[in-house]
Design a protein around this motif. Structure first.
Motif, PDB file in Angstrom:
ATOM      1  N   HIS A  45      49.682  47.021  37.258  1.00  0.00           N
ATOM      2  CA  HIS A  45      49.430  45.619  36.819  1.00  0.00           C
ATOM      3  C   HIS A  45      47.921  46.657  35.672  1.00  0.00           C
ATOM      4  N   THR A  46      47.452  47.168  37.179  1.00  0.00           N
ATOM      5  CA  THR A  46      45.604  47.858  36.654  1.00  0.00           C
ATOM      6  C   THR A  46      45.084  48.703  36.715  1.00  0.00           C
ATOM      7  N   GLY A  47      46.385  50.234  37.232  1.00  0.00           N
ATOM      8  CA  GLY A  47      45.824  51.329  38.001  1.00  0.00           C
ATOM      9  C   GLY A  47      45.320  52.154  36.934  1.00  0.00           C
ATOM     10  N   VAL A  48      44.732  53.392  37.212  1.00  0.00           N
ATOM     11  CA  VAL A  48      44.538  53.910  36.378  1.00  0.00           C
ATOM     12  C   VAL A  48      44.529  55.435  37.207  1.00  0.00           C
ATOM     13  N   VAL A  49      44.853  56.561  36.387  1.00  0.00           N
ATOM     14  CA  VAL A  49      45.355  57.895  36.745  1.00  0.00           C
ATOM     15  C   VAL A  49      45.018  58.697  35.356  1.00  0.00           C
ATOM     16  N   ARG A  80      38.650  45.071  34.078  1.00  0.00           N
ATOM     17  CA  ARG A  80      36.806  45.127  33.171  1.00  0.00           C
ATOM     18  C   ARG A  80      36.834  46.198  34.128  1.00  0.00           C
ATOM     19  N   THR A  81      37.023  46.537  35.631  1.00  0.00           N
ATOM     20  CA  THR A  81      36.923  47.492  36.229  1.00  0.00           C
ATOM     21  C   THR A  81      37.952  48.805  35.559  1.00  0.00           C
ATOM     22  N   ALA A  82      39.366  48.871  35.432  1.00  0.00           N
ATOM     23  CA  ALA A  82      39.789  49.721  34.775  1.00  0.00           C
ATOM     24  C   ALA A  82      39.674  50.817  33.734  1.00  0.00           C
ATOM     25  N   LYS A  83      38.361  49.399  32.486  1.00  0.00           N
ATOM     26  CA  LYS A  83      38.456  49.950  31.853  1.00  0.00           C
ATOM     27  C   LYS A  83      37.404  50.526  32.084  1.00  0.00           C
ATOM     28  N   VAL A  84      36.152  50.009  32.892  1.00  0.00           N
ATOM     29  CA  VAL A  84      35.175  51.267  32.342  1.00  0.00           C
ATOM     30  C   VAL A  84      35.563  52.785  33.381  1.00  0.00           C
ATOM     31  N   ASP A 113      39.620  47.284  44.001  1.00  0.00           N
ATOM     32  CA  ASP A 113      39.382  45.607  44.139  1.00  0.00           C
ATOM     33  C   ASP A 113      38.755  44.935  45.075  1.00  0.00           C
ATOM     34  N   ALA A 114      38.362  43.546  44.314  1.00  0.00           N
ATOM     35  CA  ALA A 114      37.221  42.983  45.250  1.00  0.00           C
ATOM     36  C   ALA A 114      38.193  41.636  46.618  1.00  0.00           C
ATOM     37  N   LEU A 115      37.478  41.258  47.263  1.00  0.00           N
ATOM     38  CA  LEU A 115      37.308  40.152  48.323  1.00  0.00           C
ATOM     39  C   LEU A 115      37.334  38.806  47.657  1.00  0.00           C
ATOM     40  N   GLY A 124      42.597  41.368  43.178  1.00  0.00           N
ATOM     41  CA  GLY A 124      43.447  42.427  43.074  1.00  0.00           C
ATOM     42  C   GLY A 124      44.338  42.200  42.269  1.00  0.00           C
ATOM     43  N   ASN A 125      45.059  43.385  41.627  1.00  0.00           N
ATOM     44  CA  ASN A 125      45.919  43.567  39.487  1.00  0.00           C
ATOM     45  C   ASN A 125      45.175  42.321  39.939  1.00  0.00           C
ATOM     46  N   GLN A 126      43.720  41.979  38.791  1.00  0.00           N
ATOM     47  CA  GLN A 126      42.831  41.484  38.327  1.00  0.00           C
ATOM     48  C   GLN A 126      41.786  42.768  37.781  1.00  0.00           C
ATOM     49  N   GLU A 127      42.331  43.619  38.164  1.00  0.00           N
ATOM     50  CA  GLU A 127      41.072  45.045  38.424  1.00  0.00           C
ATOM     51  C   GLU A 127      41.120  45.054  36.419  1.00  0.00           C
TER      52      GLU A 127
END
Length: 436
Positions: A82-86, A60-64, A105-107, A55-58
């Protein structure tokens, strides 16, 4: 990653006929469009699964996500909470506004599935070295929403209304205690300020259902989640002479037993479920020293706001009274991680036929109330919301025995990606074509 489906081809598949362009005409069927994007959805999911982020470290995910949305001609906003995308898709015809949300986010879980694309990622979580895994299926949620966005963008000109795609960080919680969860932080930063949808939709892949099924219910569906911390202060003394001090370990244990009696004898759990669980008990450093302090932390799950407040009041009174009787003190602190997820009754009635159209009436099952929690509730408390489960356990495996979400062995049947894409796409199309 090269797109597998030409937008023009997908547009042709989805484009309604001339008669379907009238407000009273049925919306397009989602089956063909979902099947067309399925190879890409699977590829996205496998890539994200192999590269999970907490969480809040996504980053690469946000870039994809942002790159894929730009390929669709959209203009994503990044860095929200932080890293959300809309991103907002504006159809070529007037109509309602909706939002569709996926968590990213992952766990902090070390994967044990043996998949060829299993995660080997490690990280730090609250000071501990951990493995990182999409053990809850958020990789599937992101892939499904990207698939839905691809299908809807392909018919932009014929589409009535507007759709906001919300990719949310930190559903499982922020990396540090006391920080704000992703959905609330997105709202605090104004995600619905300039675009307030008429309805918001979300889904979750769920090991408790077989692949092919979708589960939904009207009203309370998922529990509110509170994180509580109980600190008991006594008086340190030698373990051989407990009468010279006040033992906080014994007092804390008495309080915990008292809370279970509280739930069993003071709360009407026939009317609404309540779960109060301790997950950690920390006290002392040596076998023959009674310490000054004992600390217990845990979770409270409820479905009714008034019941929640009543249980917290009773818990605090129980703790303080047990402590007082032994000459100790007790302090209870409660932090809300998520309110209850409550499906809007009118919206559920409206959407259920769309789910049945997508997967078949027999495959839409009535869910019981589930004591897990979801901060999707924050969005659904702002505008009418609808949340549903998508079965993810393979045929031939008893869902009751399958490794549940959050397990290091959680194994998603990829057919659920098609089911989820088809279901969410049909919900969106029917709502948009049906008007606000």
């Amino acid at each position: 990653m090269r797109p597998l489906i030409l937008p023009a081809l997908l547009a042709a598949l989805l484009a309604p006929s001339a008669s379907a362009q009238t407000p009273d005409a049925p919306s397009p069927d989602a089956t063909t469009a979902a099947k067309a994007v399925q190879p890409q959805v699977v590829a996205w999911r496998r890539d994200l699964h192999q590269h999970p982020e907490l969480g809040n470290q996504e980053v690469r995910t946000a870039k994809v996500i942002a790159e894929q949305l730009r390929k669709l001609g959209l203009q994503p906003r990044t860095g929200i909470a932080h890293t959300g995308v809309v991103a907002v898709l504006k159809g070529g015809r007037p109509g309602p506004r909706i939002a569709i949300r996926a968590d990213m986010d992952a766990l902090p879980v070390t994967e044990q599935t043996g998949l060829p694309f299993a995660s080997k990622v490690t990280s730090q979580y609250r000071g501990q070295a951990v493995g990182v895994m999409h053990a809850c299926g958020h990789d599937a949620h992101v892939a499904i929403l990207l698939g839905v966005a691809t299908a809807l963008a392909a018919q932009k000109q014929e589409l009535p209304g507007e759709v906001m795609f919300v990719f949310q960080p930190a559903e499982e919680g922020p990396p540090n205690p006391g920080e704000t969860f992703g959905a609330k932080l997105m709202l605090d930063e104004g995600v619905f300020r300039d675009f307030k949808p008429d309805a918001v939709f979300g889904l979750h892949v769920w090991a408790g259902l077989p692949v092919g099924q979708v589960g939904v219910r009207s009203g309370p569906m998922l529990a509110a989640a509170d994180e509580w911390s109980l600190t008991v202060n006594g008086k340190q003394t030698h373990g051989s002479r407990p009468w010279d001090g006040v033992d906080p370990i014994t007092v804390a244990a008495q309080i915990l037993l008292g809370t279970q009696s509280l739930i069993a004898r003071q709360v009407n759990i026939a009317a609404t479920p309540v779960v109060l669980t301790a997950g950690q008990f920390n006290a002392g450093v040596r076998f023959n020293i009674i310490p000054d302090e004992a600390k217990v932390v845990g979770t409270l799950r409820t479905f009714d706001a008034k019941v929640r407040e009543d249980v917290i009041t009773r818990f605090r009174r129980t703790a303080e009274d047990f402590a007082h009787a032994s000459g100790a003190t007790a302090k209870l602190e409660v932090a809300s991680n998520a309110p209850a997820t409550i499906n809007d009754a009118a919206l559920t009635t409206r959407v259920r036929p769309s789910l049945q159209r997508a997967v078949g009436a027999d495959n839409v099952v009535e869910m019981p109330m589930v004591t897990v929690a979801e901060d999707f509730a924050q969005f659904a408390n702002t505008v009418p919301g609808l949340y549903f489960f998508v079965g993810s356990t393979s045929a031939g495996i008893d869902p009751a025995r399958a490794p549940i979400n959050h397990s290091p062995q959680f194994l998603l049947d990829e057919q659920s990606l098609d089911v989820g894409t088809r279901a969410m796409l049909q919900v969106a199309l029917d709502y948009l074509h049906g008007g606000g």
